[in-house]
Design an enzyme around this catalytic site. Structure first.
Site, PDB file in Angstrom:
ATOM      1  N   HIS A 137      58.089 -40.507  77.087  1.00  0.00           N
ATOM      2  CA  HIS A 137      56.894 -40.895  77.831  1.00  0.00           C
ATOM      3  C   HIS A 137      57.139 -40.581  79.306  1.00  0.00           C
ATOM      4  O   HIS A 137      58.290 -40.471  79.747  1.00  0.00           O
ATOM      5  CB  HIS A 137      56.617 -42.382  77.648  1.00  0.00           C
ATOM      6  CG  HIS A 137      56.143 -42.737  76.278  1.00  0.00           C
ATOM      7  ND1 HIS A 137      55.555 -43.948  76.003  1.00  0.00           N
ATOM      8  CD2 HIS A 137      56.158 -42.051  75.110  1.00  0.00           C
ATOM      9  CE1 HIS A 137      55.229 -44.005  74.726  1.00  0.00           C
ATOM     10  NE2 HIS A 137      55.597 -42.861  74.155  1.00  0.00           N
ATOM     11  N   CYS A 168      53.453 -48.584  78.082  1.00  0.00           N
ATOM     12  CA  CYS A 168      53.564 -49.177  76.750  1.00  0.00           C
ATOM     13  C   CYS A 168      54.736 -50.168  76.754  1.00  0.00           C
ATOM     14  O   CYS A 168      55.510 -50.219  77.719  1.00  0.00           O
ATOM     15  CB  CYS A 168      53.776 -48.078  75.708  1.00  0.00           C
ATOM     16  SG  CYS A 168      55.439 -47.362  75.745  1.00  0.00           S
ATOM     17  N   CYS A 187      58.107 -48.545  77.567  1.00  0.00           N
ATOM     18  CA  CYS A 187      58.233 -48.163  78.975  1.00  0.00           C
ATOM     19  C   CYS A 187      58.358 -49.385  79.876  1.00  0.00           C
ATOM     20  O   CYS A 187      59.139 -49.379  80.830  1.00  0.00           O
ATOM     21  CB  CYS A 187      57.064 -47.279  79.387  1.00  0.00           C
ATOM     22  SG  CYS A 187      57.101 -45.662  78.564  1.00  0.00           S
ATOM     23  N   GLU A 226      56.969 -42.362  81.973  1.00  0.00           N
ATOM     24  CA  GLU A 226      57.781 -43.358  82.684  1.00  0.00           C
ATOM     25  C   GLU A 226      59.268 -43.197  82.346  1.00  0.00           C
ATOM     26  O   GLU A 226      60.119 -43.277  83.231  1.00  0.00           O
ATOM     27  CB  GLU A 226      57.321 -44.777  82.324  1.00  0.00           C
ATOM     28  CG  GLU A 226      55.897 -45.089  82.726  1.00  0.00           C
ATOM     29  CD  GLU A 226      54.866 -44.776  81.641  1.00  0.00           C
ATOM     30  OE1 GLU A 226      53.746 -45.305  81.742  1.00  0.00           O
ATOM     31  OE2 GLU A 226      55.161 -43.994  80.711  1.00  0.00           O
TER      32      GLU A 226
END
Length: 156
Positions: A52, A82, A85, A54
């Site tokens: 992701h 999420c 993250c 992040e």
């Protein structure tokens, strides 16, 4: 005070995925004392579901600063992080999260998001991370709308 220019860097990075399709329309920028440390986008379609924006930004920042401890850093994320993250942000000791759109905004578009807000994660985990939502929300929504218009895309 949030700086829109840092969110714009995250948005510009996320826009790269509108062309190369290595992941969804998600970007992140990590800043320390007003200096950009890392800018990354989602690359999960490159065979790694943990990539992701992040997480990619945290990896870059830790490598650049040569430490896992990102205390004093702030992260700008185009969408609310999420749970994975958020946990990584907490463990990296990032001080503050700024995000533009919400989990519900991307869930509507078919992304497989867990419906657990950062605020709830913070409360349940007793995290000290400061959460600022709706940073450059309009611009982040525009990014999602541009994603919506793509003829061939993969949601995950």
């Amino acid at each position: 005070m949030p700086s829109k220019k840092f969110m714009m860097l995250a948005i510009l990075e996320a826009r790269k995925n509108l062309k190369n399709m290595l992941g969804g329309p998600f970007g992140a920028c990590i800043v320390k004392r007003g200096r950009v440390i890392a800018v990354a986008r989602n690359t999960v379609l490159n065979h790694d579901s943990t990539c992701h924006a992040e997480i990619n930004a945290i990896r870059q920042a830790a490598k650049k600063l040569r430490t896992f401890d990102l205390s004093g850093c702030e992260i700008y994320s185009t969408t609310e992080p999420c749970p994975m993250c958020f946990a990584a942000i907490h463990w990296a000791k990032i001080t503050k999260i700024y995000y533009g759109t919400r989990i519900s905004d991307v869930r509507k578009r078919g992304f497989n998001e867990l419906v657990i807000s950062n605020s709830l994660l913070k409360k349940l985990g007793r995290s000290t991370v400061i959460i600022i939502r709706d940073c450059a929300r309009k611009e982040c929504l525009d990014l999602l709308k541009d994603w919506d218009r793509l003829p061939a895309k993969q949601v995950y």
